[in-house]
Design a protein around this motif. Structure first.
Motif, PDB file in Angstrom:
ATOM      1  N   VAL A   1       6.583  14.326  -1.261  1.00 41.49           N
ATOM      2  CA  VAL A   1       5.337  13.599  -0.846  1.00 41.49           C
ATOM      3  C   VAL A   1       4.235  15.125   0.006  1.00 41.49           C
ATOM      4  O   VAL A   1       4.341  16.247   0.180  1.00 41.49           O
ATOM      5  N   THR A   2       3.497  14.433  -1.282  1.00 36.31           N
ATOM      6  CA  THR A   2       2.203  15.979  -1.065  1.00 36.31           C
ATOM      7  C   THR A   2       0.342  15.487  -0.332  1.00 36.31           C
ATOM      8  O   THR A   2       0.457  14.227  -0.378  1.00 36.31           O
ATOM      9  N   ASN A   3       0.003  16.258   0.332  1.00 27.73           N
ATOM     10  CA  ASN A   3      -0.770  15.594   0.993  1.00 27.73           C
ATOM     11  C   ASN A   3      -2.164  15.382   0.384  1.00 27.73           C
ATOM     12  O   ASN A   3      -2.699  16.398  -0.366  1.00 27.73           O
ATOM     13  N   SER A   4      -2.653  14.421  -0.761  1.00 27.38           N
ATOM     14  CA  SER A   4      -3.893  14.169  -0.615  1.00 27.38           C
ATOM     15  C   SER A   4      -5.311  13.835  -0.084  1.00 27.38           C
ATOM     16  O   SER A   4      -5.914  13.752  -0.318  1.00 27.38           O
ATOM     17  N   ALA A   5      -4.425  14.097   1.432  1.00 25.51           N
ATOM     18  CA  ALA A   5      -5.895  13.898   2.159  1.00 25.51           C
ATOM     19  C   ALA A   5      -7.307  14.875   2.600  1.00 25.51           C
ATOM     20  O   ALA A   5      -6.396  16.498   2.191  1.00 25.51           O
ATOM     21  N   GLY A   6      -7.859  14.881   2.941  1.00 24.63           N
ATOM     22  CA  GLY A   6      -8.766  16.265   3.785  1.00 24.63           C
ATOM     23  C   GLY A   6      -8.374  16.903   4.900  1.00 24.63           C
ATOM     24  O   GLY A   6      -9.097  17.567   5.463  1.00 24.63           O
ATOM     25  N   ARG A   7      -7.641  16.420   6.052  1.00 27.02           N
ATOM     26  CA  ARG A   7      -6.925  16.430   7.025  1.00 27.02           C
ATOM     27  C   ARG A   7      -5.686  17.364   6.865  1.00 27.02           C
ATOM     28  O   ARG A   7      -4.716  16.363   6.211  1.00 27.02           O
ATOM     29  N   THR A   8      -4.742  18.094   8.171  1.00 30.32           N
ATOM     30  CA  THR A   8      -3.556  18.082   7.830  1.00 30.32           C
ATOM     31  C   THR A   8      -3.040  17.433   9.258  1.00 30.32           C
ATOM     32  O   THR A   8      -3.782  16.633   9.801  1.00 30.32           O
ATOM     33  N   CYS A   9      -1.982  16.688   8.558  1.00 33.00           N
ATOM     34  CA  CYS A   9      -1.169  15.637   9.044  1.00 33.00           C
ATOM     35  C   CYS A   9       0.248  17.096   9.093  1.00 33.00           C
ATOM     36  O   CYS A   9       1.186  17.516   8.683  1.00 33.00           O
ATOM     37  N   ASP A  10       0.938  15.771   9.752  1.00 37.73           N
ATOM     38  CA  ASP A  10       2.859  16.520  10.074  1.00 37.73           C
ATOM     39  C   ASP A  10       3.507  15.301  10.825  1.00 37.73           C
ATOM     40  O   ASP A  10       3.427  14.327  10.793  1.00 37.73           O
ATOM     41  N   PHE A  11       5.048  15.770  10.621  1.00 33.17           N
ATOM     42  CA  PHE A  11       6.286  13.822  10.945  1.00 33.17           C
ATOM     43  C   PHE A  11       6.515  14.420  11.978  1.00 33.17           C
ATOM     44  O   PHE A  11       8.271  14.460  12.246  1.00 33.17           O
ATOM     45  N   ALA A  12       6.203  14.562  12.819  1.00 34.08           N
ATOM     46  CA  ALA A  12       6.521  14.729  14.845  1.00 34.08           C
ATOM     47  C   ALA A  12       7.228  13.359  15.252  1.00 34.08           C
ATOM     48  O   ALA A  12       8.122  13.421  15.431  1.00 34.08           O
ATOM     49  N   ALA A  13       6.251  12.734  14.629  1.00 37.06           N
ATOM     50  CA  ALA A  13       6.474  11.481  15.359  1.00 37.06           C
ATOM     51  C   ALA A  13       7.574  10.687  14.220  1.00 37.06           C
ATOM     52  O   ALA A  13       8.641   9.881  15.133  1.00 37.06           O
ATOM     53  N   GLN A  14       8.203  10.572  12.933  1.00 37.74           N
ATOM     54  CA  GLN A  14       9.463  10.062  12.418  1.00 37.74           C
ATOM     55  C   GLN A  14       9.591  11.505  11.471  1.00 37.74           C
ATOM     56  O   GLN A  14       9.342  12.043  10.276  1.00 37.74           O
ATOM     57  N   PRO A  15      10.771  12.489  11.846  1.00 41.72           N
ATOM     58  CA  PRO A  15      10.699  13.281  11.376  1.00 41.72           C
ATOM     59  C   PRO A  15      11.843  13.016  10.503  1.00 41.72           C
ATOM     60  O   PRO A  15      11.934  14.426   9.430  1.00 41.72           O
ATOM     61  N   TYR A  16      11.702  12.523   9.441  1.00 45.97           N
ATOM     62  CA  TYR A  16      12.951  11.813   8.683  1.00 45.97           C
ATOM     63  C   TYR A  16      12.324  11.226   8.521  1.00 45.97           C
ATOM     64  O   TYR A  16      12.041   9.963   8.459  1.00 45.97           O
ATOM     65  N   PRO A  17      12.535  10.536   6.785  1.00 43.27           N
ATOM     66  CA  PRO A  17      11.840   9.090   5.831  1.00 43.27           C
ATOM     67  C   PRO A  17      13.262   8.134   5.590  1.00 43.27           C
ATOM     68  O   PRO A  17      13.506   8.119   5.745  1.00 43.27           O
ATOM     69  N   LEU A  18      12.534   6.756   6.352  1.00 44.09           N
ATOM     70  CA  LEU A  18      13.029   5.797   6.578  1.00 44.09           C
ATOM     71  C   LEU A  18      13.550   5.238   5.513  1.00 44.09           C
ATOM     72  O   LEU A  18      12.412   4.712   4.355  1.00 44.09           O
ATOM     73  N   LEU A  19      14.384   5.284   4.710  1.00 46.81           N
ATOM     74  CA  LEU A  19      14.066   5.016   3.096  1.00 46.81           C
ATOM     75  C   LEU A  19      15.336   3.546   2.871  1.00 46.81           C
ATOM     76  O   LEU A  19      16.267   3.665   4.225  1.00 46.81           O
ATOM     77  N   ARG A  20      15.268   2.860   2.416  1.00 45.54           N
ATOM     78  CA  ARG A  20      15.918   1.269   2.472  1.00 45.54           C
ATOM     79  C   ARG A  20      15.731   0.871   0.425  1.00 45.54           C
ATOM     80  O   ARG A  20      15.785   1.387   0.335  1.00 45.54           O
ATOM     81  N   PHE A  21      17.340   1.147   0.126  1.00 50.22           N
ATOM     82  CA  PHE A  21      18.046   0.586  -0.845  1.00 50.22           C
ATOM     83  C   PHE A  21      17.961  -1.684  -0.456  1.00 50.22           C
ATOM     84  O   PHE A  21      18.538  -1.282  -0.445  1.00 50.22           O
TER      85      PHE A  21
END
Length: 201
Positions: free
Chosen positions: A86-106
């Protein structure tokens, strides 16, 4: 001599009156000093700053799908491994503090998200400045090489959520080359700050 005496008396009276006026003016101001033209002007009030409001706690901004570009695909020469970027394409910094890993569904979404590899948690929260990329490694199954020996299925896209109860974003695999995944045994790492860190799992 009466004229001289009268003149002196008038002069003395005038001087006394002037002295009394000066004394009164001095006592009317703090410190016994007469007001100057500058001291009579009140200072201009400073601009109000209450409207700005307090900053957000820690100044953190959670990464959202709208801020990111997603890429995923099988890792060459690594059996049962996919890499999610995942690449940040926005104009400000963000982080994954609230959800530290992706929630993946197949599949149809009724199955719970893939469990995380707890040992993969980095020492610090992964933060993305504009243009930066984070990574997560997906172990597609606990079966044998190339998916043999397990009841997986071939997929060309899957759902990624960045917060609990969020609607997953559908991410297609690079090149649309299908990958065999067993949702019952697949796992995912925490977000990693580099591809080198992600590929260790």
């Amino acid at each position: 001599m009466p004229i001289t005496t009268t003149s002196r008396a008038v002069t003395a009276t005038a001087l006394a009156a002037a002295a009394l006026t000066l004394t009164t003016a001095c006592h009317d101001t703090p410190g016994g000093k007469a007001d100057s033209p500058l001291s009579a002007v009140s200072p201009a009030p400073s601009p109000a700053t209450d409207d700005a409001g307090p900053p957000a706690p820690g100044g953190r901004v959670a990464c959202t799908p709208e801020m990111l570009r997603f890429h995923a695909g099988a890792l060459p020469h690594r059996d049962r491994r996919m890499l999610l970027k995942v690449t940040n394409s926005a104009g400000r910094t963000c982080d994954f503090a609230a959800q530290p890993y992706p929630l993946l569904r197949f599949g149809d979404g009724r199955r719970a998200p893939l469990p995380v590899i707890r040992a993969s948690r980095p020492l610090t929260v992964v933060s993305l400045a504009p243009g930066d990329t984070a990574y997560a490694l997906i172990v597609t199954s606990a079966g044998g090489p190339d998916g043999r020996g397990h009841r997986g299925r071939r997929i060309s896209q899957f759902g990624v959520a960045l917060a609990a109860r969020a609607i997953p974003t559908q991410v297609g695999l690079d090149g649309r080359a299908p990958v065999r995944v067993d949702p019952r045994t697949a796992t995912v790492t925490h977000w990693q700050p580099s591809s080198v860190a992600a590929r260790q799992w």
